[in-house]
Design a protein around this motif. Structure first.
Motif, short mmCIF file in Angstrom:
data_model
loop_
_atom_site.label_atom_id
_atom_site.label_comp_id
_atom_site.label_asym_id
_atom_site.label_seq_id
_atom_site.Cartn_x
_atom_site.Cartn_y
_atom_site.Cartn_z
N TYR A 93 0.84 -1.20 0.00
CA TYR A 93 0.00 0.00 0.00
C TYR A 93 0.87 1.26 0.00
CZ TYR A 93 -4.62 2.10 1.17
OH TYR A 93 -5.82 2.78 1.16
N PHE A 94 1.89 1.27 0.87
CA PHE A 94 2.75 2.44 0.97
C PHE A 94 3.56 2.65 -0.31
CE2 PHE A 94 6.79 4.49 2.23
CZ PHE A 94 6.28 5.68 2.73
N ARG A 95 3.84 1.58 -1.03
CA ARG A 95 4.59 1.72 -2.28
C ARG A 95 3.74 2.25 -3.43
NH1 ARG A 95 7.83 -4.06 -1.73
NH2 ARG A 95 9.50 -3.32 -0.34
N GLY A 96 2.43 2.39 -3.22
CA GLY A 96 1.59 3.02 -4.23
C GLY A 96 0.48 2.18 -4.79
N CYS A 97 0.31 0.95 -4.32
CA CYS A 97 -0.78 0.10 -4.82
C CYS A 97 -2.13 0.61 -4.34
CB CYS A 97 -0.59 -1.34 -4.34
SG CYS A 97 0.66 -2.25 -5.27
N SER A 98 -3.17 0.21 -5.06
CA SER A 98 -4.53 0.48 -4.59
C SER A 98 -4.84 -0.42 -3.40
CB SER A 98 -5.54 0.22 -5.71
OG SER A 98 -5.64 -1.17 -5.98
N LEU A 99 -5.92 -0.09 -2.71
CA LEU A 99 -6.32 -0.88 -1.55
C LEU A 99 -6.55 -2.33 -1.93
CD1 LEU A 99 -8.68 0.24 1.26
CD2 LEU A 99 -9.22 -1.88 0.07
N ALA A 100 -7.24 -2.57 -3.05
CA ALA A 100 -7.51 -3.95 -3.46
C ALA A 100 -6.23 -4.67 -3.88
CB ALA A 100 -8.52 -3.97 -4.60
N GLU A 101 -5.33 -3.99 -4.57
CA GLU A 101 -4.06 -4.61 -4.93
C GLU A 101 -3.27 -4.99 -3.69
OE1 GLU A 101 -2.83 -2.56 -9.20
OE2 GLU A 101 -2.59 -1.40 -7.35
N ALA A 102 -3.27 -4.12 -2.68
CA ALA A 102 -2.54 -4.42 -1.45
C ALA A 102 -3.13 -5.64 -0.75
CB ALA A 102 -2.58 -3.20 -0.53
N PHE A 103 -4.45 -5.73 -0.69
CA PHE A 103 -5.08 -6.89 -0.05
C PHE A 103 -4.72 -8.18 -0.78
CE2 PHE A 103 -8.07 -4.36 2.56
CZ PHE A 103 -8.13 -5.17 3.68
N TYR A 104 -4.98 -8.23 -2.07
CA TYR A 104 -4.86 -9.50 -2.78
C TYR A 104 -3.41 -9.87 -3.06
CZ TYR A 104 -9.87 -9.81 -3.11
OH TYR A 104 -11.21 -9.92 -2.79
N GLN A 105 -2.50 -8.93 -2.92
CA GLN A 105 -1.08 -9.26 -3.03
C GLN A 105 -0.56 -9.87 -1.74
OE1 GLN A 105 2.34 -6.76 -5.50
NE2 GLN A 105 0.48 -5.79 -4.83
N SER A 106 -1.46 -10.00 -0.75
CA SER A 106 -1.03 -10.41 0.59
C SER A 106 -1.76 -11.64 1.13
CB SER A 106 -1.27 -9.24 1.58
OG SER A 106 -0.70 -8.04 1.11
N VAL A 107 -2.71 -12.20 0.37
CA VAL A 107 -3.54 -13.31 0.89
C VAL A 107 -3.41 -14.49 -0.06
CG1 VAL A 107 -5.80 -14.01 1.72
CG2 VAL A 107 -5.16 -11.60 1.77
#
Length: 580
Positions: free
Chosen positions: A374-388
């Motif tokens: 998220y801090f690197r600039g991803c959207s909220l959804a990108e941050a979630f699904y890049q992590s699960v």
């Protein structure tokens, strides 16, 4: 009984809302959207039989400038909480996929986003009659998890319940599936629905090389323990205000002795260190919540029950708050645990929770690296699904496009201005900031093609109907995240002598939810259809052509309406009416 009026702006706290959203006149005026992974990449699914679902969709469509054809109104009259796998596949997923294909949006849709009042939980036991699964693989999924894994749902594969089905997660090795052991060095990249993925987050342009996904999110959940429509709308407004704002605050990782914490907290120190190395403020604390912290831009914790509202925290606009507990996504009954909706109510832009007992398995919950992406600039959804790694039971709620730390590239075109009169060919030569690698061209929300830096295109307006058309240029940043910035104008195409179509309303800008709205169309056609985004709400005939409709049928908030001649396809410019 008519729905009660929606009241959003009730106190000084509402002054935290973005300036472009505080007043009626400014909310109904054009508003620039800076976030990447943008509105042209969203298909918004709405329950047309719910005034609350319509209202939430009205706000989101306006705030995010979702193109009209990117809104799907479903005739949903089923259970609002749980449905069977076949019902989900046949009544929700397939109509969604067919709409994307029929409207020629396949090349651009990355997100399938649900308004409220659609079922949050899907029981896939009917896909596997008589089969018994181990308790860690209960065949119950969230609507967002099942939509993300749409390909395996269509194929009725039991891999839906796997712990490593999401190959968008970078290096999702077995060391992190049960407990988080090593996660700080994860690379970050953007998402497109047309990309295929190989294990470990390896992106492929060839769709035959691996599975494809749709980022999926619910804008809000109501039910007995859910949020109110006011709370959902407030969440979406503040999330929009956070875009590209780079909020100054701290990412908190709250460590305690509960298994809900120990499942992930071995990774806290390393991820916090990686955030600090990237320039963020991050702190690992002891306890359930960072009580009295006034600068929460992100939170990862794990506990059963805490008073989020009474913790004295200030959650800043754009924050993701994530708590690992068994029933954080079950809002239709009280099971005695803190729900994701508590964090939305407290100010978070996004939160998540499982919709059935998941057991304390890391793969079913976001890794702490969600905040790093998220801090690197991803959207909220990108941050979630890049992590699960195994997202099938996780319900993701909030604004999927929120992108507080994005650095969107700029673009425009010197010869494109609002209300420009266009005849014949229109040459478009985008001007891009140095960060952009290419520019995508959209006409009326549909992707026409991509131009390299320095490229130009001649748009043949004779292939468009006369009338109002939106031209949207989207600059794509030349980096792995592919952050997007956009420039939008509305032009008037006039290649024939046909009289322009004009739509007006009485009352003109505000109408009470319990009042009748009169819509008048001026033009040379004998009949017009009136549309709310992609939904036909009625026909107007006569001279002048008039349609009267109960305002409650549109939902509350900002409503976009347009008139179309069904014979020629000519359309009016949209008008905005506030239903209150």
């Amino acid at each position: 009984m008519p729905p009660r009026p929606l009241r959003l702006f009730r106190s000084a706290a509402d002054l935290l809302l973005p300036a472009c959203c505080l007043g009626l006149a400014t909310l109904l005026a054009p508003c620039c959207c800076l976030a990447g992974g943008g509105p042209e990449n969203v298909l918004l699914v709405v329950n047309q039989n719910s005034s609350e679902s319509l209202t939430v969709a009205n706000y989101y469509t306006r705030l995010r400038q979702i193109p009209p054809q990117n809104v799907l109104y479903l005739d949903w009259q089923g259970d609002p909480a749980q449905i069977s796998g076949h019902t989900f596949r046949d009544k929700i997923l397939k109509p969604t996929l067919e709409t994307i294909d029929r409207r020629k949006l396949s090349a651009q849709i990355d997100y399938v986003v649900y308004s409220c009042d659609l079922p949050m939980r899907v029981n896939f036991q009917d896909f596997f009659p008589g089969e018994k699964f181990p308790k860690q693989m209960r065949p119950i999924a969230s609507i967002t998890g099942a939509t993300y894994l749409w390909q395996v749902v269509l194929q009725e594969e039991p891999t839906l319940m796997g712990l490593n089905t999401n190959w968008y997660v970078p290096d999702a090795g077995v060391q992190d599936l049960a407990r988080c052991a090593e996660a700080a060095n994860a690379p970050t990249q953007g998402f497109r629905g047309r990309y295929a993925w190989r294990r470990g987050g390896k992106r492929e342009a060839d769709p035959s090389k691996g599975p494809r996904y749709f980022l999926s999110c619910m804008l809000g959940v109501r039910h007995e323990m859910g949020n109110t429509v006011e709370e959902i709308a407030h969440c979406l407004i503040t999330a929009t205000s956070a875009d590209a704002s780079r909020p100054r605050g701290t990412f908190y990782f709250a460590r305690n002795k509960d298994v809900r914490s120990t499942t992930r907290h071995k990774c806290f120190d390393a991820v916090a260190a990686a955030l600090r190395e990237d320039g963020a403020m991050a702190e690992v604390t002891t306890g359930m919540l960072p009580k009295a912290a006034q600068d929460v831009v992100g939170l990862t914790t794990g506990f059963r029950k805490q008073d989020v509202a009474g913790a004295g925290m200030r959650i800043l606009p754009g924050a993701i708050c994530d708590n690992l507990t068994s029933f954080g996504g079950i809002t239709d009954k009280d099971l005695g645990q803190t729900l994701l909706t508590s964090f939305i109510r407290a100010g978070a832009a996004g939160a998540s929770g499982t919709v059935t007992e998941p057991l304390a398995i890391q793969a079913k919950f976001p890794l702490p690296t969600i905040h790093l992406h998220y801090f690197r600039g991803c959207s909220l959804a990108e941050a979630f699904y890049q992590s699960v790694a195994g997202p099938y039971q996780l319900l993701v709620v909030g604004d999927p496009l929120c992108q507080p730390w994005a650095d969107p590239p700029d673009c425009d075109a010197f010869n494109l201005v609002d209300d420009k009169l266009v005849k014949g060919p229109l040459e478009i030569k985008p001007r891009l900031s140095s960060a952009a690698g290419l520019c995508e061209l959209y006409v009326d929300g549909r992707l026409q093609g991509a131009l390299p830096r320095g490229g130009k295109i001649s748009l043949d307006s004779t292939k468009l109907t006369d009338g109002s058309h939106e031209i949207r240029l989207v600059a794509v940043r030349n980096d792995p995240i592919e952050t997007r910035g956009r420039f939008t104008v509305r032009v008037d195409v006039r290649n024939t002598a046909a009289e322009p179509i004009a739509l007006s309303s009485t009352p003109e800008r505000r109408v009470g939810v319990d009042q009748t709205l009169e819509l008048r169309v001026d033009g040379d056609a004998s009949r017009y259809v009136i549309q709310q985004n992609s939904r036909t709400i009625g026909q107007a005939q006569g001279t002048p052509a008039v349609l009267r409709i109960e305002a409650a049928e549109l939902g509350q908030g900002p409503v976009a309406l347009a008139a179309e001649d069904p014979v020629s396809g000519r359309r009016s410019a949209p008008i905005w009416v506030w239903v209150e």
